[in-house]
Design a protein around this motif. Structure first.
Motif, PDB file in Angstrom:
ATOM      1  N   GLU A 116       1.719   2.429  -3.370  1.00 15.74           N
ATOM      2  CA  GLU A 116       0.619   3.030  -4.128  1.00 15.74           C
ATOM      3  C   GLU A 116       0.430   4.485  -3.770  1.00 15.74           C
ATOM      4  O   GLU A 116      -0.143   5.247  -4.530  1.00 15.74           O
ATOM      5  CB  GLU A 116      -0.695   2.298  -3.807  1.00 15.74           C
ATOM      6  CG  GLU A 116      -0.904   1.049  -4.582  1.00 15.74           C
ATOM      7  CD  GLU A 116      -2.294   0.485  -4.320  1.00 15.74           C
ATOM      8  OE1 GLU A 116      -3.247   1.277  -4.199  1.00 15.74           O
ATOM      9  OE2 GLU A 116      -2.416  -0.740  -4.242  1.00 15.74           O
ATOM     10  N   ARG A 168      -9.362   7.911  -0.945  1.00 14.07           N
ATOM     11  CA  ARG A 168      -9.725   8.099  -2.355  1.00 14.07           C
ATOM     12  C   ARG A 168      -9.000   7.087  -3.226  1.00 14.07           C
ATOM     13  O   ARG A 168      -9.375   6.862  -4.367  1.00 14.07           O
ATOM     14  CB  ARG A 168      -9.459   9.531  -2.814  1.00 14.07           C
ATOM     15  CG  ARG A 168      -8.002   9.878  -2.945  1.00 14.07           C
ATOM     16  CD  ARG A 168      -7.851  11.263  -3.557  1.00 14.07           C
ATOM     17  NE  ARG A 168      -6.494  11.721  -3.349  1.00 14.07           N
ATOM     18  CZ  ARG A 168      -6.110  12.960  -3.546  1.00 14.07           C
ATOM     19  NH1 ARG A 168      -6.976  13.872  -3.917  1.00 14.07           N
ATOM     20  NH2 ARG A 168      -4.869  13.312  -3.354  1.00 14.07           N
ATOM     21  N   ASN A 169      -7.943   6.481  -2.662  1.00 14.91           N
ATOM     22  CA  ASN A 169      -7.297   5.398  -3.383  1.00 14.91           C
ATOM     23  C   ASN A 169      -7.818   4.032  -2.951  1.00 14.91           C
ATOM     24  O   ASN A 169      -7.213   2.998  -3.237  1.00 14.91           O
ATOM     25  CB  ASN A 169      -5.783   5.468  -3.184  1.00 14.91           C
ATOM     26  CG  ASN A 169      -5.186   6.601  -3.976  1.00 14.91           C
ATOM     27  OD1 ASN A 169      -5.283   6.643  -5.194  1.00 14.91           O
ATOM     28  ND2 ASN A 169      -4.618   7.567  -3.270  1.00 14.91           N
ATOM     29  N   GLY A 170      -8.910   4.051  -2.191  1.00 16.18           N
ATOM     30  CA  GLY A 170      -9.538   2.792  -1.796  1.00 16.18           C
ATOM     31  C   GLY A 170      -8.757   2.011  -0.770  1.00 16.18           C
ATOM     32  O   GLY A 170      -8.862   0.795  -0.699  1.00 16.18           O
ATOM     33  N   ILE A 171      -7.955   2.708   0.040  1.00 21.44           N
ATOM     34  CA  ILE A 171      -7.150   1.993   1.026  1.00 21.44           C
ATOM     35  C   ILE A 171      -7.605   2.392   2.437  1.00 21.44           C
ATOM     36  O   ILE A 171      -7.770   3.574   2.735  1.00 21.44           O
ATOM     37  CB  ILE A 171      -5.651   2.326   0.832  1.00 21.44           C
ATOM     38  CG1 ILE A 171      -5.168   1.734  -0.490  1.00 21.44           C
ATOM     39  CG2 ILE A 171      -4.826   1.788   1.998  1.00 21.44           C
ATOM     40  CD1 ILE A 171      -3.839   2.247  -0.948  1.00 21.44           C
ATOM     41  N   ALA A 204      -6.947  -2.880   1.048  1.00 16.97           N
ATOM     42  CA  ALA A 204      -7.780  -2.195   0.075  1.00 16.97           C
ATOM     43  C   ALA A 204      -9.228  -2.582   0.324  1.00 16.97           C
ATOM     44  O   ALA A 204      -9.523  -3.617   0.917  1.00 16.97           O
ATOM     45  CB  ALA A 204      -7.367  -2.603  -1.331  1.00 16.97           C
ATOM     46  N   LEU A 205     -10.132  -1.709  -0.112  1.00 16.78           N
ATOM     47  CA  LEU A 205     -11.556  -2.047  -0.030  1.00 16.78           C
ATOM     48  C   LEU A 205     -11.779  -3.304  -0.858  1.00 16.78           C
ATOM     49  O   LEU A 205     -11.402  -3.363  -2.021  1.00 16.78           O
ATOM     50  CB  LEU A 205     -12.372  -0.903  -0.605  1.00 16.78           C
ATOM     51  CG  LEU A 205     -12.550   0.301   0.319  1.00 16.78           C
ATOM     52  CD1 LEU A 205     -13.009   1.486  -0.477  1.00 16.78           C
ATOM     53  CD2 LEU A 205     -13.525  -0.019   1.410  1.00 16.78           C
ATOM     54  N   GLY A 206     -12.373  -4.297  -0.227  1.00 19.45           N
ATOM     55  CA  GLY A 206     -12.502  -5.565  -0.927  1.00 19.45           C
ATOM     56  C   GLY A 206     -13.868  -5.761  -1.538  1.00 19.45           C
ATOM     57  O   GLY A 206     -14.772  -4.965  -1.338  1.00 19.45           O
ATOM     58  N   SER A 207     -14.014  -6.831  -2.287  1.00 20.36           N
ATOM     59  CA  SER A 207     -15.314  -7.137  -2.857  1.00 20.36           C
ATOM     60  C   SER A 207     -16.214  -7.661  -1.738  1.00 20.36           C
ATOM     61  O   SER A 207     -15.735  -8.102  -0.699  1.00 20.36           O
ATOM     62  CB  SER A 207     -15.159  -8.179  -3.955  1.00 20.36           C
ATOM     63  OG  SER A 207     -15.231  -9.460  -3.396  1.00 20.36           O
ATOM     64  N   PRO A 208     -17.534  -7.616  -1.981  1.00 19.08           N
ATOM     65  CA  PRO A 208     -18.449  -7.984  -0.895  1.00 19.08           C
ATOM     66  C   PRO A 208     -18.282  -9.418  -0.408  1.00 19.08           C
ATOM     67  O   PRO A 208     -18.646  -9.708   0.726  1.00 19.08           O
ATOM     68  CB  PRO A 208     -19.829  -7.789  -1.516  1.00 19.08           C
ATOM     69  CG  PRO A 208     -19.634  -7.144  -2.825  1.00 19.08           C
ATOM     70  CD  PRO A 208     -18.199  -7.132  -3.170  1.00 19.08           C
ATOM     71  N   TYR A 219       0.801  -1.217   0.000  1.00 18.02           N
ATOM     72  CA  TYR A 219       0.000   0.000   0.000  1.00 18.02           C
ATOM     73  C   TYR A 219       0.832   1.264   0.000  1.00 18.02           C
ATOM     74  O   TYR A 219       0.452   2.258  -0.594  1.00 18.02           O
ATOM     75  CB  TYR A 219      -0.998  -0.031   1.157  1.00 18.02           C
ATOM     76  CG  TYR A 219      -1.962  -1.161   0.950  1.00 18.02           C
ATOM     77  CD1 TYR A 219      -2.770  -1.169  -0.199  1.00 18.02           C
ATOM     78  CD2 TYR A 219      -2.015  -2.243   1.788  1.00 18.02           C
ATOM     79  CE1 TYR A 219      -3.618  -2.224  -0.461  1.00 18.02           C
ATOM     80  CE2 TYR A 219      -2.862  -3.310   1.532  1.00 18.02           C
ATOM     81  CZ  TYR A 219      -3.659  -3.293   0.398  1.00 18.02           C
ATOM     82  OH  TYR A 219      -4.490  -4.335   0.118  1.00 18.02           O
ATOM     83  N   HIS A 245     -17.926  -6.240   7.366  1.00 14.90           N
ATOM     84  CA  HIS A 245     -18.010  -5.469   6.126  1.00 14.90           C
ATOM     85  C   HIS A 245     -18.101  -4.003   6.509  1.00 14.90           C
ATOM     86  O   HIS A 245     -19.162  -3.523   6.852  1.00 14.90           O
ATOM     87  CB  HIS A 245     -19.229  -5.902   5.318  1.00 14.90           C
ATOM     88  CG  HIS A 245     -19.270  -7.374   5.096  1.00 14.90           C
ATOM     89  ND1 HIS A 245     -18.511  -7.998   4.138  1.00 14.90           N
ATOM     90  CD2 HIS A 245     -19.933  -8.359   5.750  1.00 14.90           C
ATOM     91  CE1 HIS A 245     -18.724  -9.298   4.199  1.00 14.90           C
ATOM     92  NE2 HIS A 245     -19.587  -9.545   5.173  1.00 14.90           N
ATOM     93  N   TYR A 246     -16.964  -3.345   6.491  1.00 14.74           N
ATOM     94  CA  TYR A 246     -16.970  -1.946   6.909  1.00 14.74           C
ATOM     95  C   TYR A 246     -16.273  -1.093   5.861  1.00 14.74           C
ATOM     96  O   TYR A 246     -15.866  -1.584   4.805  1.00 14.74           O
ATOM     97  CB  TYR A 246     -16.331  -1.779   8.289  1.00 14.74           C
ATOM     98  CG  TYR A 246     -15.042  -2.551   8.484  1.00 14.74           C
ATOM     99  CD1 TYR A 246     -13.852  -2.055   7.993  1.00 14.74           C
ATOM    100  CD2 TYR A 246     -15.027  -3.777   9.148  1.00 14.74           C
ATOM    101  CE1 TYR A 246     -12.662  -2.748   8.168  1.00 14.74           C
ATOM    102  CE2 TYR A 246     -13.843  -4.478   9.323  1.00 14.74           C
ATOM    103  CZ  TYR A 246     -12.660  -3.959   8.833  1.00 14.74           C
ATOM    104  OH  TYR A 246     -11.505  -4.644   8.997  1.00 14.74           O
ATOM    105  N   SER A 247     -16.131   0.169   6.169  1.00 12.63           N
ATOM    106  CA  SER A 247     -15.586   1.086   5.163  1.00 12.63           C
ATOM    107  C   SER A 247     -14.611   2.047   5.831  1.00 12.63           C
ATOM    108  O   SER A 247     -14.225   1.867   6.983  1.00 12.63           O
ATOM    109  CB  SER A 247     -16.727   1.890   4.539  1.00 12.63           C
ATOM    110  OG  SER A 247     -17.293   2.721   5.528  1.00 12.63           O
TER     111      SER A 247
END
Lengths: 327, 310
Positions: B58, B121-124, B152-156, B55, B180-182
């Protein structure tokens, strides 16, 4: 020998060692807020140096500690007692008027304080009141500490102001003394001049010129001191203002920043090589999966995942490693 | 490979890495070299090392620690060359001789939020924000560090572990064991740091995981279905004592030095429902950052050298 009446101890005598102020004028009396019985300094040292002991007054029996003994401030013991109680209560109930949105709230707060002080002083519902005090102090631990810190700060500010004033006054006095000194010199010189004139009328012109120049320089000097005095006063007023406004003494005037504030530091919108159109991309499998209370309550957002995936897919496009390496 | 850097002395040791102070030979710049203990790759490489490299490479931002290089020395150890940052926010909070004024807090919050915003904003997700991971450069810039827990934000259909973030800074959805969080969990941590900066003491110091739940909801109220739809379905939502949410006046008393807009921002970041919690965009554009006093310039922020560094 007359028996001592313990309930009515003579004003200037220690009832324990029977020392009298008349015979030993250096005697000092101490009291302990536990029972407010008067004992002389020497007896306090003698009786309580080895640790807590009971009060020597008969029928008192309160266990007293040496470090709690203090000099009586007020002649009237009732006043002394009330002051002690008040100090203790105000240490816990230490909010200021500015802490309350309404004056009425503040007034009832004051009322509560007075109630507690009155009850403790007159021994009405002591246990209940103590309980109330304790509960309040636990419930408001944080704000009590904060308010105490605040009053400490105010005290510190006050001390700093006092110090500044003292410094200013001593400097002013010094300058004033110098001015007076110069003026005395000037007077002396004038006297000398008259004597000179009387003594040597022939060399009048010459001596007058000399004296005139000396006088001139003296005047200049005293003017200079006066100027310094004015400067000193201005400086003092300025520093005082700064302390009152709670700023550091050395802090210079803040320059108005001209650059407008940018929350993202000018780095908010990088034009992305892609765009996620709202409601254009549908993934029924994932949408069904996300339509679940577990995802919803956890704050999971499918859109963010799409964005991240797109980002991953497009990162590196338009990137020429060889070129970047060359730089 | 290691001929480009020198290792000078050890400055710290963690469970999976030793940190050395070193120099980049080509530029003479101070760097921190994190030597990962690989144990001869017996059990593979430590997960956090992989995460950190993955990460950090990136991300490139003023408020995120810079990963300068990665090399392995004599085939044994993996070395991450990082920017050398001598101080951290925790040391500053704990040093009672340092006076922190509201403008300083604003400046640190601003830099923290910018860093977090860049990650998000980079999904991390950083997932371990706390004062000791907010390092401070010699010029006063605050930088997010320690990406050992980042992901990274993962798939569901990926299940995230809820056992992330140091306990005191853990968001309520993590306390409830959500998988499942953000990025809202990072915002929560920043909110707790904000409170800590104002109080100069940890805001929600739970003694253990169970106590953390109690402490958090005592301070901010127990969430209900009404204010956080779906919360009662989360795995660990049970046997809760219901505490009322704090009134505005209670918060004012707790944060005596905070202005009204500072409290607004704090409440926004410490909103229990992650869906309603503010994102970094909303935090950064809040009027707290615009109103007087202006944030202190990084160079003028109070500083503290870590013990042992001179």
């Amino acid at each position: 020998m007359v028996e001592l009446d313990w309930n009515n101890v003579p004003k200037d005598m220690c009832p324990v060692c029977k020392t009298d102020k008349y015979l030993s004028p250096e005697i000092q009396f101490k009291i302990n807020p536990e029972c407010y019985h008067k004992i002389c300094d020497a007896c306090v040292d003698r009786i309580f140096s080895l640790g807590p002991s009971p009060c020597p007054y008969p029928n008192c029996g309160k266990i007293l500690r040496k470090n709690k003994f203090k000099t009586q401030v007020f002649d009237d013991l009732e006043v002394e007692k009330e002051c002690d109680i008040r100090r203790r209560v105000l240490n816990i109930y230490n909010k200021k008027e500015a802490d309350f949105p309404l004056t009425d709230d503040y007034n009832s707060y004051q009322e509560e304080i007075e109630d507690i002080v009155y009850k403790l002083l007159h021994k009405i519902d002591v246990e209940k009141t103590e309980e109330q005090l304790k509960e309040y102090s636990i419930a408001n631990k944080q704000s009590i500490r904060m308010n105490n810190a605040r009053s400490d700060q105010e005290y510190e500010k006050f001390i700093r102001l006092q110090k500044l004033e003292k410094q200013y006054k001593s400097q002013r006095n010094r300058l004033n003394r110098q001015i007076i000194h110069e003026q005395a010199n000037l007077k002396n010189l004038e006297k000398m001049k008259t004597i000179d004139e009387l003594q040597q009328p022939s060399e009048e012109k010459n001596s007058e010129a000399v004296i005139k120049s000396v006088k001139e320089s003296m005047k200049n000097r005293s003017n200079k001191y006066k100027k310094q005095l004015v400067e000193l006063e201005n400086k003092y007023l300025k520093q005082r203002e700064i302390i009152i406004k709670n700023q550091q003494i050395n802090s210079k005037k803040k320059k108005e920043v001209k650059i407008p504030f940018t929350p993202f530091n000018g780095d908010r919108m990088i034009p992305m090589p892609y765009r996620l159109e709202p409601n254009r991309y549908k993934d029924p499998y994932m949408e069904k999966m996300v339509d679940d209370v577990q995802f919803m309550a956890g704050g999971y957002k499918l859109d963010l995942y799409y964005e991240r995936s797109l980002n991953e897919a497009f990162t590196g496009l338009n990137c020429y490693i060889e070129e970047e390496k060359a730089n | 490979m290691s001929d480009r850097y020198t290792k000078e002395r050890k400055v710290g040791e963690g469970t999976y890495a030793v940190v050395y102070l070193g120099k980049q030979i080509s530029s003479g710049k101070d760097v921190a070299i994190k030597e990962i203990k690989t144990g001869g790759f017996k059990d593979g490489l430590d997960m956090s090392a992989i995460r950190e490299v993955k990460y950090l490479q990136e991300l490139s931002h003023e408020n995120v620690i810079e990963l300068i290089d990665v090399f392995s020395d004599s085939g044994k150890n993996l070395n991450l060359v990082l920017e050398f940052l001598p101080s951290d926010l925790e040391a500053i909070i704990n040093d009672k001789s340092i006076m922190i004024v509201p403008a300083d807090i604003k400046s640190w919050m601003l830099m923290t939020l910018r860093g977090v915003h860049h990650c998000h904003r980079n999904g991390i997700l950083h997932r371990d924000l706390k004062p000791s991971n907010l390092l401070i450069s010699p010029t006063g810039q605050l930088k997010l560090a320690d990406f050992g827990l980042a992901r990274a934000l993962g798939s569901p259909n990926e299940k995230f572990t809820s056992n992330v973030v140091t306990r005191w800074y853990r968001a309520p959805e993590l306390l409830f064991g959500s998988h499942h969080y953000s990025g809202a969990i990072d915002v929560w941590a920043v909110g707790v740091i904000f409170a800590e900066l104002m109080l100069r003491t940890p805001y929600l110091p739970g003694k253990d995981d169970a106590d953390q739940v109690v402490v958090t909801f005592q301070a901010l109220g127990t969430p209900t279905e009404a204010i956080w739809p779906g919360v009662s379905h989360l795995p660990n939502y049970n046997n809760l004592v219901m505490y009322p949410p704090p009134s505005r006046q209670e918060l004012r008393n707790r944060f005596a030095a905070a202005t009204e807009s500072a409290l607004d921002l704090l409440c926004g970041m410490l909103t229990l429902d992650p869906n309603k919690r503010w994102d970094t965009d909303k935090c950064l554009t809040h009027k707290y950052f615009v109103e007087q006093p202006r944030p202190t310039e990084p160079l003028k922020l109070p500083k503290k050298e870590k013990k042992g560094d001179k």
